[in-house]
Design an enzyme around this catalytic site. Structure first.
Site, PDB file in Angstrom:
ATOM      1  N   ASP B 434       0.872  -1.157   0.000  1.00 50.65           N
ATOM      2  CA  ASP B 434       0.000   0.000   0.000  1.00 50.65           C
ATOM      3  C   ASP B 434       0.917   1.217   0.000  1.00 50.65           C
ATOM      4  OD1 ASP B 434      -2.244   1.613   0.472  1.00 50.65           O
ATOM      5  OD2 ASP B 434      -1.736   1.665   2.584  1.00 50.65           O
ATOM      6  N   PHE B 769     -17.776  10.295   4.295  1.00 52.58           N
ATOM      7  CA  PHE B 769     -16.959   9.825   3.174  1.00 52.58           C
ATOM      8  C   PHE B 769     -17.237   8.358   2.913  1.00 52.58           C
ATOM      9  CE2 PHE B 769     -13.240   7.829   1.442  1.00 52.58           C
ATOM     10  CZ  PHE B 769     -12.859   8.716   0.449  1.00 52.58           C
ATOM     11  N   LYS B 984      -8.855   1.707 -13.836  1.00 52.95           N
ATOM     12  CA  LYS B 984      -9.785   1.312 -14.886  1.00 52.95           C
ATOM     13  C   LYS B 984      -9.154   0.246 -15.769  1.00 52.95           C
ATOM     14  CE  LYS B 984     -13.103   4.726 -16.357  1.00 52.95           C
ATOM     15  NZ  LYS B 984     -13.157   6.052 -16.977  1.00 52.95           N
ATOM     16  N   LYS B1018      -7.082  -4.619  -5.213  1.00 47.17           N
ATOM     17  CA  LYS B1018      -5.836  -4.952  -4.537  1.00 47.17           C
ATOM     18  C   LYS B1018      -5.779  -6.434  -4.234  1.00 47.17           C
ATOM     19  CE  LYS B1018      -4.939  -0.593  -2.137  1.00 47.17           C
ATOM     20  NZ  LYS B1018      -4.648   0.015  -0.844  1.00 47.17           N
ATOM     21  N   ASN B1041      -8.492  -0.653   4.135  1.00 50.62           N
ATOM     22  CA  ASN B1041      -8.619  -1.007   2.728  1.00 50.62           C
ATOM     23  C   ASN B1041      -7.572  -2.014   2.274  1.00 50.62           C
ATOM     24  OD1 ASN B1041      -6.596   0.785   3.075  1.00 50.62           O
ATOM     25  ND2 ASN B1041      -6.973   1.941   1.211  1.00 50.62           N
TER      26      ASN B1041
END
Lengths: 353, 1331
Positions: B434, B769, B984, B1018, B1041
């Site tokens: 990360d 958020f 993407k 990921k 995450n």
């Protein structure tokens, strides 16, 4: 202090590991690096040492004399051999004689062995088939042989067998008598001692007669001889203190041989009169009361006479093995030295390229 | 279904009843947890909680009987069931079953090999050792439970009519519990009273999830929220809630009052076990879940079990051993059959069956097969598994003791959470990292900004940051000493009640959960207690002079809005709105450092420049604060502004489009209604008496400070606790421009605006958020204009699309707006290129009608039961449209120290590093360059596509291109390729049909950077690479995450840092800095792998070498399964005499010193290619074992053949030789020998001799057939014995010795070379590497 959670006064670096050589894996250590400077001398030294020991051993072994006479089917023993093949006639006596000559005198203590081949005393079930507790003279075990002895533990009527088990049952029962022929007609029996042919620990501790020890007949009453035996255990010898479980032939037999070909001590020369220095050179004969059947398992029987050195009996192998290993080591050492001298620059000298 | 219906009905009731104005979405959001904790739908049944009081006794008994009480038992066993349970557990292991099988086999008479008791020994020993270990662990847990169960808490007792001390374990569902500040919550309970006037209380959940920011909890609606305490006697409602479940972020239920009125319960009402009450004097709650049914306990899962690559390899070789064993047994079985067949008649040494008959040769052979399995059982290295476990424990001990992996700042060292994959650390081929918080510090610092299309570069700020780079590290050193006094002072003012409890609470959940101790040196002088506070570096933002000038101009008293120039006024307006947005649009909690857990609610009186006005305002504010929902600020300011004209003029900047609020009326009515209900509380003394002194004390504790900062009163002492560091950075930035967030309550935000003074924003909504919207918004009512304003901040990509593009009447305005947009975009790109994290700030003003319309929708969404989350999201999206762009910010996130060096070292070690980040491509590339992941010398290819086809073409072209240049003339060793791919494109590339191509491409690349990737991507990438390329992958990350990625990887590493404990909790190893990775992998990983691999090989060798001796003997005993060794020695040989040395070898051996491994990362490659444990190495070892066993058997055999040696006398030299060979073999294989080795080796040898001597001296009739009596003594005095031992040992070890020597001299592998480097100077060494 800084610890939000620690109790007041707790150390600031509570979790810091100890900075010790052990915990940081920095203990002083010896690194066995294999460098030519240390390895080559080691090879040379050990090679030389091995050869030296080997030569010594060979010399020692050469001093040991041994005479082995196979009497399985020798001359008139051949008849006995075939007789013993027939189980029905197992109780009939058979005697025979084999003769041999010693070209050199056997100096010093001489031991007489009987040798057997192809006899698997180390067969697992056979090996187990004994009762040490009975042999040590315990009353209870005398009458109640261990289950390991099955099926040689009891007669069908329940009489316990003493000594029980397959080992005792198959005891070597040839009798050997050695004669010295100083000339053609004289026949001097060579005196043999049948005692002290076992380990001291065996005859004093491991094998004991049941009490009353002075009356073995009474001691063994209520037990029976093994199936193959002709006499009960308390009649194994005429000597009073070599009878019953402490009979040394029995003890010798009960120590199972490591390999199928083995020899066992039969007696040692009683160094008296003309045999004071050992066995003189000349003709000898062995009178054999041929009882032990070996035909069933294609075994061989022999008589072995041998002197001993500090190495024990005749043992050439050890000396040869030492010399050979020493020689090989030396050869390797020489090759390594050559290689080292030739290629020395390479591994350490990369920076010179 | 029934439940659903009931819920629906209940919801509907609530909707209808107008009083429901509370269900504000929780701001202390759940986004972290939501990724990992899947809401577990509880199985239907609801729980009814009735107060545990005599009045309800009957009903209580009936309902609560089945509920667990609060005593916990984490032990597996009790005293009674320990033995059966433990045995049961242990026999679940295959290895132990094998032992059991052998034991049972030995009880079958026909195959019995040893005495029955003897084969039980290994089993008993192994079981005892493990049972002992288990028992000890359990006992520790038991003590721990006891300690926790006996913590005291105040429980209401009917008998005494008051709260009395009770142990935690005596707490039951339905009990009333009163807790004071800093106490730990003993069970999950519904909050029904708080001493806080607003009926809220704060809890710290660090024990639960490691997040150190405070979470807010609210008293259940309808209960008295202030002043007096709930009298449990009068509590006659019942509580209905869901059955216990492990979802920390969900709690639903309702309270039913006697009049059948129902009030909903949410997670905001629930106090969780293990959390700590902060900032609130006293709370009362009623227990709803206790003990093991609490959410905390339900979330407590045990350690992870993974199987390492080495272990998988090892299992294959164990299977080979099985094959070998079967072969040997088969050989013996057939041999025995043939041997028996040889005899025409039964020989005397073949013992017949008990019935007198002989066994058929074939049957005897069959029996023999099983007998041999018993005899040769040691060949299957069962003890290997036990030894490996011990070795790994030792390895972990050393890893955890490494002082290099210790972080002084956090007082934390590495935690090994997975106990059995240490050796995987030495074989890592891919690292997936990360970025934020892992490579960088996750200390967000405001760097520069762009407002209304004008860039403010904040040069001085940049310089300051560079300075900190150097200072920061020294900082800690000297501050340690000087700060003591201050923190002592702190300790007094911060009312630390029940400190010991706090410390114990740490472990309530998982004892592995580390306390995130904060180096207070890192935080500022006044906040030693807390880590969520930002460091000085993050706080002190140096304003840009140009911007400051403009800003001051606005806020100066003489400023009058320049109406003449449209753009000018627009810019000033934008600047103000921009900073307001920075200060308002967040979820930051404000607290004063002198009372760090005290929410800032009483701004100090008398220290503001606008004294008289402020006083009035303060008074009003107090008043408004006391009353909960009054729309006070608006009215207050307005009324005040009427009276003070100068103030009004200053505020006029807000009034470009002032309108009087009309919509507000309706709502006001509601609110006043609710405040009517609160009337009685106002009659109470306004201040809690206990509360008052503390405030004064706190205020008194910093007189000197306040004097020194008269110009900016109070500002220096504020602490912001933010959920994400970005937010804090922005708030700090705003404060640098004297736009200070002063206080926050659930309904109100106080912002101090330089000359203007305090503005109270009524907080209407927070749209938190989430990773889908990638933005957050707050809806506030502007205190001056009274308008509803939406402030948004978010990723530029999303905000830019949401801007108001509708055609304007004013063409000039439209032009300006377009220009601003273009300019800002340009600046954003610049920022990203610089490696800054960018955020766009936007706002919009809502007309009251629009707001009302939206509110309806939103309200529906909030109150809906089914897919509430989706509806809320939809509602948020609806609001965040037509935004007006204010500007953008650039936040710098500094690289952690040592990151470039670490990455360089890891790449040298042949590890491919992928960085997976959610950041913008430019930012990611920039960071990648600065951490030396990408190098200027190499080519970086980027892949950005918009369609799958395009992606396919692109990938193929790239492969071709790279292939050409590698084979082409330019393809030198220095030029590598690196790939940068965006989210993407990655999505297309991960499509099934393209996966192969993608991997083909990445294989060619030295480094890969995936930007804009989602957590799911990921983990997909990690999984893909791991499975398709069959490599060992390591994932490292710090945030929630990264959790999925960490879990998917072979080795997951969590960084315990700023982002809570989620990553750490799911990781195998938790470190505190990225740089520790290099020592962890290059040194410890390498060591662990080589150590374990060598130990495993040695174990195989040892077993084969020893067992073969027994096998060779079968050729001399008629394949009858005899052994020439005493059974006891045979069993103990493996179990006692030769077990300790390999363990020590596996723990302590070092092929290279740590310095060499760090200096030459290339050495790591040997582990990657499994050099220490290849199949070839295994077979070579096996061959050596065969050779050694041959020598060890046949040399003595030839020496003793034809002699009168007995079976067990023959075994004695063989055993002794074997022991010497096996021990000396270890010495040969060891790279280092310490005194510990020496002690263990010599000890093992001596132990054998002593044991053998004693055994053969004392055992007269024991151990019947293999009676060793007198043997040892006899042979110890026989020179041949020694001669044989020496020769055998030398001859057996000679080839291995020679091999090692030749290997080290003639064919130096890189590893061997490195060993020589140790003796060289560094210069020589570097020359060597280059060559």
């Amino acid at each position: 202090m800084s610890n939000r959670k620690g109790p007041p006064g707790s150390q600031p670096f509570m979790k810091r590991p100890d900075n010790t050589a052990f915990k940081q894996q920095k203990l002083p250590a010896w690194t066995p690096t294999l460098k030519a400077e240390t390895v080559l001398p080691f090879f040379f030294l050990s090679g030389v040492a091995c050869i030296t020991i080997g030569v010594l051993l060979i010399i020692t072994a050469a001093g040991v004399q041994e005479m082995k006479v196979d009497y399985t089917e020798e001359r008139d023993c051949a008849d006995c051999y075939s007789l013993r093949l027939d189980r029905a006639k197992s109780t009939s006596d058979c005697a025979c004689t084999v003769s041999f000559s010693l070209s050199e005198a056997f100096k010093g203590d001489v031991f007489m062995y009987y040798g057997l081949t192809n006899f698997y005393q180390n067969q697992r079930h056979y090996m187990v088939s004994r009762d040490d507790a009975q042999l040590v003279g315990r009353q209870y075990n005398l009458k109640n042989p261990s289950i390991t002895c099955v099926p040689f533990d009891k007669y069908k009527n329940g009489t316990p067998i003493a000594p029980c088990g397959a080992i005792a049952n198959s005891i070597f029962n040839d009798t050997l008598q050695l004669f010295y022929h100083s000339d053609k007609n004289t026949e001097t029996p060579v005196p043999l001692l049948k005692t002290d042919i076992t380990w001291f620990t065996d005859r004093t501790v491991k094998f004991q007669n049941p009490s009353p020890k002075d009356n073995l007949t009474a001691a063994f009453s209520g037990t029976a001889r093994p199936f193959y035996w002709r006499k009960p255990v308390y009649q194994l010898s005429v000597e009073e203190n070599n009878n019953g479980f402490v009979n040394e032939d029995l003890i010798v037999w009960m120590r199972q041989a490591a390999f199928p070909s083995f020899k066992k001590l039969y007696g040692r020369l009683n160094r008296t009169q003309e045999f004071n220095d050992g066995l003189p050179a000349g003709n000898y004969s062995v009178k054999i009361s041929y009882n032990y059947p070996v035909g069933k398992f294609k075994g061989r029987k022999s008589v072995i006479l041998s002197t001993v050195s500090w190495l024990g009996g005749q043992n050439n192998f050890l000396g040869i093995a030492y010399s050979t290993s020493g020689a090989i080591t030396l050869v390797v050492a020489i090759i390594l030295t050559v290689v080292h001298l030739k290629f020395r620059k390479k591994p350490l000298g990369l920076e010179e390229e | 279904m029934g439940d659903q219906m009931q819920w629906a009905r209940f919801r509907w009731q609530r909707l209808v009843s107008a009083e429901a104005s509370y269900s504000r979405e929780d701001t202390f959001s759940s986004r972290r947890c939501s990724t990992t904790y899947q809401p577990s739908r509880s199985g239907g049944k609801h729980r009814t909680v009735i107060p545990c009081l005599a009045r309800f006794n009957e009903e209580y008994e009936k309902v609560s009987k089945s509920y667990m009480n609060n005593s916990i038992r984490t032990t597996k066993y009790t005293l009674l069931n320990f033995i059966p349970m433990n045995l049961f557990e242990q026999f679940h292991r295959a290895a132990n079953l094998y032992f059991l099988f052998i034991v049972v086999l030995n009880w079958v008479p026909v195959v019995e090999a040893f005495q029955k008791e003897i084969t039980v020994i290994p089993l008993v020993v192994v079981l005892t050792v493990i049972a002992f270990k288990d028992g000890l662990e359990d006992y520790r847990r038991y003590n721990f439970d006891k300690q926790i169960n006996n913590i005291l808490t105040k429980v209401y007792s009917k008998k005494h009519q008051q709260y009395i001390d009770k142990c935690w374990k005596e707490v039951h569902v339905g009990d009333f519990i009163r807790l004071s500040c800093n106490e730990i919550i003993p069970a999950d309970m519904v909050l029904i009273h708080s001493s806080d006037p607003d009926g809220i209380c704060h809890i710290e959940t660090a024990n639960l999830d490691g997040e150190t920011n405070l979470k807010q909890r609210q008293v259940v609606k309808g209960f008295p929220e202030q002043g007096f305490e709930v009298n449990p006697e009068k509590f006659n409602s019942r509580i209905e809630c869901e059955s216990p479940n492990n979802d920390l972020n969900r709690f639903r239920g309702f309270v039913e009052h006697p009049n059948k009125e129902r009030v909903g319960l949410y997670k905001d009402n629930l106090l969780l076990r293990g959390c700590t009450i902060r900032n609130t004097e006293a709370v009362v709650g009623i227990v709803v879940y206790a003990g093991h049914e609490t959410k905390a306990m339900l979330n407590n899962s045990g350690p992870r079990y993974k199987r390492s690559k080495l272990e998988r390899r090892l299992n294959v070789d164990v299977l080979w051993s099985v094959v070998l064993l079967l072969l040997m047994c088969l050989t013996t079985a057939i041999g025995h059959g043939i041997w028996l067949n040889n005899f025409a008649e039964d020989p005397p040494f073949v013992v017949p069956e008990p019935n007198g008959k002989q066994t058929q040769p074939a049957l005897a052979g069959f029996y023999m097969f099983w007998t041999m399995i018993i005899v040769l059982q040691v060949l299957i290295p069962i003890s290997l598994y036990v030894s490996i476990e011990i070795v790994k424990l030792g390895q972990i001990f050393f890893i955890q003791s490494d002082i290099d992996l210790y972080n002084k700042k956090l007082d934390s060292t590495i935690q090994c959470r997975a106990l059995n994959i240490t050796e995987d650390l030495g074989q890592i081929q891919y690292i997936f990292s990360d970025k934020t918080g892992t490579l960088t510090e996750n200390k967000m610092v405001f760097r520069r900004c762009s407002i209304a299309g004008v860039e403010y570069s904040h040069k001085d700020n940049g310089k300051r940051l560079e300075l900190y780079q150097d200072v920061d590290s020294d900082d800690e050193e000297y501050q340690t000493g000087t700060l003591n006094t201050k923190s002592d002072l702190k300790a007094q003012s911060c009312k630390t009640l029940n400190r010991p409890r706090s410390s114990s609470s740490l472990n309530t959940l998982t004892d592995r959960c580390p306390s995130l101790h904060v180096g207070y040196a890192q935080t500022d002088t006044h906040s030693p207690c807390h880590m969520a506070f930002s460091s000085r570096m993050e706080r002190d933002v140096v304003p840009d002079p140009q911007l400051l000038r403009k800003y001051n101009l606005i806020s100066s008293p003489s400023f009058m809005p320049d109406e003449s120039s449209e753009s000018g006024s627009l810019e000033t307006k934008y600047i103000i709105e921009f900073f307001l947005a920075l200060a308002v649009c967040n979820t930051v909690v404000v607290s004063y450092p002198n009372q760090p857990r005290q929410r800032a609610r009483f701004p100090d009186i008398g220290r503001t420049p606008l004294k008289s006005l402020e006083e009035v305002k303060q008074l009003f504010q107090r008043f408004s604060v006391r009353r909960f929902n009054t729309p006070s600020s608006l009215n207050g300011t307005d009324s005040l502004s009427n009276s003070t004209s100068s103030f009004t003029s200053r505020l006029s900047i807000f009034k470009t489009r002032t309108k009087t609020p009309t919509l507000f009326k309706g709502k006001e009515e509601n609110i006043s209604e609710s405040s009517q209900k609160d009337q009685p509380s106002e009659n109470q003394p306004p201040c809690n008496i206990e509360y008052q002194p503390e405030v004064e004390e706190a205020a008194g504790s910093l007189p000197s400070k306040s004097e020194s900062t008269t110009t900016q009163p109070g500002a220096g002492e504020l602490n912001y606790e933010a959920e994400s560091p970005d937010e804090a950075a922005l708030v700090h930035a705003a404060r640098a421009y004297k736009c200070t967030l002063q206080a926050r309550t659930p309904d109100q935000l106080t912002v101090q605006l330089a000359a203007v003074g305090d503005l109270n924003f009524q907080l209407l909504h927070i749209l938190p958020f989430d990773s889908v919207r990638k933005r957050m918004s707050v809806v506030v009512r502007h205190p001056v204009t009274g308008q509803v304003v939406v402030y948004s901040k978010g990723a530029d990509s999303v905000i830019m699309d949401l801007l108001d593009n509708s055609p304007k009447d004013d063409i000039q305005l439209e032009k300006i707006l377009r220009k601003i947009k273009e300019q800002t975009q340009k600046h954003l790109d610049d920022y990203a290129r610089e490696g800054l994290r960018t955020l766009c700030i936007a706002y919009k003003v809502l007309s009251d009608a629009e707001y009302e319309e939206w509110l309806k929708l939103h309200f529906l969404a909030e109150t809906s039961i089914v897919n509430r989350e989706e509806l809320l999201l939809e509602s948020a999206v609806k609001l965040e449209t037509n935004l007006i762009l204010l500007g953008a910010t650039g936040i710098v996130d500094r690289l952690q120290e040592g990151v470039p060096e670490t990455i360089e070292a890891l790449q040298k070690a042949g590890i491919k590093i992928w960085v997976l980040t959610g950041d913008k491509q430019e930012t990611a590339i920039n960071i990648a360059y600065s951490c030396k992941l990408l190098r200027p010398t190499e080519k970086v290819v980027t892949a950005n596509c918009n369609s799958k086809d395009c992606c396919e073409v692109l990938l193929n072209t790239l492969i071709k291109e790279i292939g050409e240049s590698v084979h082409g003339p330019s393809g030198g060793p220095g030029s590598g390729f690196s790939l940068v791919i965006d989210g993407k494109t990655l999505e297309y590339a991960l499509h099934e049909s393209l996966v192969e191509t993608f991997l083909e491409l990445t294989k060619q690349c030295r480094a890969v950077v995936c930007c804009r990737s989602t957590p799911l991507q990921k983990s997909q990438v990690v999984k893909l690479v791991r499975e398709k390329l069959e490599v060992l992958a390591l994932a490292i990350g710090d945030g929630a995450n990264d959790v999925s990625m960490i879990q998917v990887a072979d080795v997951g590493i969590g960084i315990s840092g700023q982002e809570g404990m989620q990553a750490v909790m799911s990781s195998d190893f938790a470190i505190s800095r990225f740089k520790h990775l290099s020592k962890l992998l290059l040194v410890h990983g390498h060591w662990c792998y080589t150590r374990l691999a060598n130990m495993v090989l040695y174990f195989f060798y040892k077993n084969v070498a020893y067992v073969n001796l027994l096998f060779w003997y079968q050729f001399f005993c008629g394949f009858s399964g005899s052994t020439m060794t005493n059974y006891w020695i045979l069993i103990f040989f493996n179990l006692l005499f030769t077990s300790a040395p390999p363990v020590i070898y596996g723990i302590l051996d070092k092929d290279f010193p740590a310095e060499t491994l760090t200096r030459l990362p290339e050495l790591y490659k040997s582990g990657q290619s499994s050099e220490a444990y290849l199949p070839s190495t295994f077979w070579l070892t096996m061959l050596d074992a065969f050779y050694q066993s041959l020598v060890c058997f046949f040399l003595p055999y030839f020496v003793y053949a034809d002699s009168d040696i007995s079976v067990f006398s023959f075994g004695m030299p063989i055993n002794t030789c074997a022991l010497l060979i096996i021990l000396l073999h270890l010495v040969l294989e060891s790279k280092t020998l310490t005194w510990i080795h020496a002690v263990v080796l010599i000890g093992s040898g001596l132990f054998y001799f002593v044991f053998a001597v004693i055994f053969s001296a004392t055992c007269v009739t024991c151990n019947s057939p293999a009676n060793p009596f007198g043997i040892m003594e006899k042979y110890m005095s026989d020179p041949v014995f020694f001669l044989v031992c020496v020769l055998t040992t030398v001859v057996a070890l000679l080839p291995r010795f020679l091999y090692r020597y030749v290997q080290s001299i003639l064919f130096p592998t890189p590893t061997c070379k490195a060993a020589q480097f140790d003796k060289m100077t560094p210069e020589e060494c570097s020359r060597e590497i280059k060559a």
